[in-house]
Design a protein around this motif. Sequence first.
Motif, PDB file in Angstrom:
ATOM      1  N   ALA A 171     -29.214  65.121  14.163  1.00 55.29           N
ATOM      2  CA  ALA A 171     -27.888  64.971  14.749  1.00 55.29           C
ATOM      3  C   ALA A 171     -27.889  63.916  15.849  1.00 55.29           C
ATOM      4  CB  ALA A 171     -27.393  66.309  15.295  1.00 55.29           C
TER       5      ALA A 171
ATOM      6  N   VAL B 155     -27.760  63.506   3.831  1.00 56.33           N
ATOM      7  CA  VAL B 155     -26.566  63.356   4.668  1.00 56.33           C
ATOM      8  C   VAL B 155     -25.408  63.228   3.695  1.00 56.33           C
ATOM      9  CG1 VAL B 155     -25.334  61.965   6.386  1.00 56.33           C
ATOM     10  CG2 VAL B 155     -27.837  62.191   6.508  1.00 56.33           C
TER      11      VAL B 155
ATOM     12  N   LYS C 232     -23.681  74.556   4.359  1.00 61.24           N
ATOM     13  CA  LYS C 232     -25.014  74.794   4.922  1.00 61.24           C
ATOM     14  C   LYS C 232     -25.804  75.801   4.089  1.00 61.24           C
ATOM     15  CE  LYS C 232     -27.145  76.338   9.251  1.00 61.24           C
ATOM     16  NZ  LYS C 232     -27.553  77.728   9.005  1.00 61.24           N
TER      17      LYS C 232
ATOM     18  N   ASP D 111     -30.059  70.486  12.609  1.00 63.11           N
ATOM     19  CA  ASP D 111     -31.247  69.739  13.020  1.00 63.11           C
ATOM     20  C   ASP D 111     -30.892  68.852  14.221  1.00 63.11           C
ATOM     21  OD1 ASP D 111     -33.125  67.493  13.133  1.00 63.11           O
ATOM     22  OD2 ASP D 111     -33.836  68.163  11.161  1.00 63.11           O
TER      23      ASP D 111
ATOM     24  N   SER E  77     -24.837  69.504  11.801  1.00 59.17           N
ATOM     25  CA  SER E  77     -26.237  69.570  11.388  1.00 59.17           C
ATOM     26  C   SER E  77     -26.946  70.644  12.196  1.00 59.17           C
ATOM     27  CB  SER E  77     -26.946  68.232  11.597  1.00 59.17           C
ATOM     28  OG  SER E  77     -28.289  68.324  11.156  1.00 59.17           O
TER      29      SER E  77
ATOM     30  N   ARG F 142     -33.766  68.784   5.393  1.00 58.38           N
ATOM     31  CA  ARG F 142     -32.979  68.418   6.584  1.00 58.38           C
ATOM     32  C   ARG F 142     -31.613  67.966   6.096  1.00 58.38           C
ATOM     33  NH1 ARG F 142     -35.738  63.986   9.708  1.00 58.38           N
ATOM     34  NH2 ARG F 142     -34.426  64.707  11.426  1.00 58.38           N
ATOM     35  N   TRP F 143     -30.573  68.345   6.831  1.00 57.14           N
ATOM     36  CA  TRP F 143     -29.223  68.106   6.324  1.00 57.14           C
ATOM     37  C   TRP F 143     -28.256  67.811   7.461  1.00 57.14           C
ATOM     38  CZ3 TRP F 143     -25.147  71.767   7.288  1.00 57.14           C
ATOM     39  CH2 TRP F 143     -23.945  71.459   6.642  1.00 57.14           C
ATOM     40  N   ALA F 144     -27.324  66.926   7.153  1.00 53.71           N
ATOM     41  CA  ALA F 144     -26.191  66.679   8.042  1.00 53.71           C
ATOM     42  C   ALA F 144     -24.972  66.438   7.163  1.00 53.71           C
ATOM     43  CB  ALA F 144     -26.436  65.479   8.941  1.00 53.71           C
TER      44      ALA F 144
END
Length: 154
Positions: free
Chosen positions: A59, A31, A111, A55, A53, A118-120
């Motif tokens: 999110a 994150v 992105k 995901d 995100s 997994r990413w935000a």
Amino acid sequence: TVENGNSDAEGRLVLADALARANEDHPDLVVDVATLTGACVIALGHHLSGLFSPDDALANALLAAGQAAIDPAWRMPLAAEYDEGLKSNFADMANIAGRAGGSVTAAMFLKRYTSKYRWAHLDIAGTAWKSGPAKGATGRPVGLLTHYLLAQAH
């Protein structure tokens, strides 16, 4: 390679390097938090942080943590159509697109570096600082992130 179409958007280049470097450590989740775009201030003002995100579960967990912490965020889109503006005639991609959807295209740029985890992204440009008589840092999104981490421990 990246075409630097605006040197005022240098922060996203540094953040992209950090996200790319994170791949080497094989994290489960990243994150990132940045005062990335004035466009997020235009879109959401000073009340909500922008949350990006791909995901849904991540999110939703971050949004719930923000509500619990009274540190709210608003989920912004990451639609493929926004990627079009990052095309470049001179490099693999540009670091900016046009003015429209600026916070979204900035997140789309980031992105590209996050496909292995997994990413935000939290754009806190509008929420990190207060001006006027109450001038100073708000500490946001520390509450949101703390509530998120505590919820993961259960």
